[in-house]
Enzyme design. Structure first.
Site, short mmCIF file in Angstrom:
data_model
loop_
_atom_site.label_atom_id
_atom_site.label_comp_id
_atom_site.label_asym_id
_atom_site.label_seq_id
_atom_site.Cartn_x
_atom_site.Cartn_y
_atom_site.Cartn_z
N CYS A 2 -3.13 -4.76 3.76
CA CYS A 2 -2.03 -5.60 4.27
C CYS A 2 -2.01 -7.01 3.69
O CYS A 2 -1.17 -7.82 4.07
CB CYS A 2 -2.10 -5.68 5.79
SG CYS A 2 -1.88 -4.08 6.58
N HIS A 47 -1.29 -12.32 10.42
CA HIS A 47 -1.02 -10.90 10.25
C HIS A 47 -0.86 -10.27 11.63
O HIS A 47 -1.59 -10.58 12.56
CB HIS A 47 -2.15 -10.22 9.48
CG HIS A 47 -1.97 -8.74 9.39
ND1 HIS A 47 -0.84 -8.17 8.83
CD2 HIS A 47 -2.74 -7.70 9.82
CE1 HIS A 47 -0.94 -6.85 8.90
NE2 HIS A 47 -2.08 -6.54 9.50
N GLU A 107 0.84 -1.20 0.00
CA GLU A 107 0.00 0.00 0.00
C GLU A 107 0.87 1.25 0.00
O GLU A 107 0.40 2.34 0.29
CB GLU A 107 -0.98 -0.01 1.16
CG GLU A 107 -0.39 -0.13 2.53
CD GLU A 107 -1.50 -0.21 3.60
OE1 GLU A 107 -2.04 -1.31 3.75
OE2 GLU A 107 -1.79 0.81 4.23
#
Lengths: 361, 133
Positions: free
Chosen positions: A126, A249, A94
């Protein structure tokens, strides 16, 4: 959007016609670190605790393209292939340096890939890197190409004084997907779970992202990671105890610890891939660089469950088995632990300068 | 705007792609198609390993136009393992003082932007202390 189309979760798993795996992997963490307590001191006079010890910060001459090049070179070194054999060089991020002009073509030329490749950039907050991994799995698993590279890399933007400033970090990883017989890790299956969820976004031409109040936790991170992980476990007819490692994550240390516990993973299973306390949240690189830290120490036969999360929102789950090729290949490039140990602490002013947050106009 | 020049030089700048002389096996950087050692034609591409040592260095505190963002920075003459000498910025020095003979390795970094913030980004080689010395 309905969340299930069949009662049989094994039919939802993405599996390839040809067996494939990760044949080379490479990490990159820039050398600069800012302690969380320094950020707290500037904005709250130490009244707010930091979720991480420190976070990694890209140097003044680094961006997603340069960092991707280094991770990609590490992956090539471990794979032992001629870069001209790659049929895709994909960068998920990003923080692409250009709004229009692909990061992938610069990375591809720098590593010596040929012109006969796919090279579009990926964006899904993400999980842009793991989305690219799924595409690389499809490209190689279908036989369209022998090797494909997927990179997840970020120089994440944290608005000064925002809660995300403590964790928005720089780093990531590159994976080369190829035939299972050459792999250090076989990819058994992947599964992706997405929904339209307004937890975090950055509008076009805005410098910093916004986050959607209480959406961050339950309806976003936890729902999607748990959704993807449970379908993967049920579809593979496995339980968390069948896996040696779990890696999720990691926007902070707490979320992955909690989701791991909810799913039934022990702290022991996730500790080696949990890097956010030391480097922060590397966004598109977060789950992927956690996996590289595990591959640096894993043994043949170890099973790994990786689940990414991207705001907006979705998760990609991967079921992986380490092969006997791991020991010889891992030594061929700098380890993730070596990158993390190579650290230079910087102060808040230097951090602002490196991140381009001091206006000279 | 120097877009054509950056485009023309990208291969050597991104990855230290030079040449090897088919007559005397000398490695050549930057590429020049004629071997500076034996004078014969040399057009065979050869990618340098990126490993080298600091031969000499200086610190820039007053940068030329376009490089102001990085001051102060160190510029070194690096003796590549393969023989050629390359002038380049050093980066990621951390707390370590630069020393002549210090092992360094090539990294591809953002050198500058072409003109102002509307211009293209220029990437190229720099050297840093070797991570695995």
């Amino acid at each position: 959007m309905t969340t299930e189309t069949t009662n049989d979760p094994s039919k939802l798993l993405l599996k390839t016609d040809r067996k494939i795996g990760i044949i080379g992997y490479g990490a990159y963490v820039p050398r600069y670190r800012i302690p969380g307590e320094d950020i707290s001191m500037v904005w709250t006079g130490h009244k707010t605790g930091s979720p991480v010890k420190e976070k990694s910060v890209a140097g003044i001459d680094e961006d997603v393209i340069t960092m991707s090049i280094e991770a990609a070179r590490n992956a090539i070194a471990r794979a032992g292939i001629d870069p001209c054999e790659l049929r895709a060089v994909w960068v998920g991020s990003e923080s692409h340096p250009y709004a229009v002009k692909p990061s992938g073509t610069v990375v591809a030329e720098a590593i010596g890939a040929s012109a006969s490749i796919q090279s579009g950039d990926w964006e899904f907050a993400c999980k842009a890197g793991t989305e690219a991994m799924v595409a690389a799995i499809a490209l190689t698993g279908s036989g369209m190409g022998r090797y494909a590279m997927a990179i997840g890399m970020d120089t994440a933007q944290g608005k000064p004084a925002d809660a995300l400033e403590y964790t928005a970090a720089s780093g990531g990883a590159a994976f080369i997907i190829g035939p299972a017989e050459e792999a250090v890790v076989e990819i058994e299956a992947s599964y992706s779970f997405v929904s339209d969820t307004p937890d975090f976004w950055r509008r076009a031409e805005m410098k910093y992202p916004e986050h959607g109040q209480r959406f961050t936790g339950e309806p976003a991170y936890f729902k999607h990671i748990e959704g993807a992980a449970r379908i993967m476990l049920d579809g593979m007819k496995r339980s968390p105890s069948d896996y040696t490692y779990g890696v999720f994550h990691q926007p902070n240390p707490k979320f992955p610890q909690r989701v791991a516990a909810t799913l039934g993973f022990t702290p022991e299973q996730i500790k080696d891939g949990l890097l956010s306390p030391d480097i922060g949240n590397t966004y598109a690189g977060s789950a992927m660089i956690g996996l590289t830290a595990i591959l640096d120490i894993a043994k043949p036969g170890d099973r790994i469950l990786m689940v990414s999360y991207g705001s907006g929102a979705g998760s990609d789950a991967f079921s992986l088995v380490v092969t006997d090729k791991i020991a010889a290949r891992r030594e061929l490039a700098t380890s993730t632990a070596e990158y993390i140990a190579r650290r230079t602490q910087i102060d808040y002013g230097t951090y602002l300068r490196y991140r381009g947050n001091i206006s000279m106009e | 705007m120097e877009v054509p020049r950056h485009w023309r030089l990208k291969q050597q700048r991104y990855a230290l792609v030079g040449e090897v002389c088919p007559h005397c096996d000398s490695k050549i950087f930057p590429p020049r198609d004629v071997c500076p050692y034996c004078g014969e034609e040399a057009k065979t591409q050869y990618t340098m390993s990126g490993k080298g040592k600091v031969y000499s260095y200086t610190i820039m505190r007053d940068a030329p136009a376009g490089y102001e963002e990085n001051i102060p920075y160190t510029v070194a003459v690096v003796a590549l393992e393969e023989g050629p000498m390359v002038t380049a910025q050093l980066t990621d020095l951390g707390d370590k003082p630069v020393e002549i003979g210090m092992p360094v390795e090539m990294v591809t970094r953002r050198i500058r932007q072409d003109g102002d913030k509307h211009g293209m980004l220029v990437y190229g080689y720099k050297f840093r202390p070797a991570v695995r010395a």
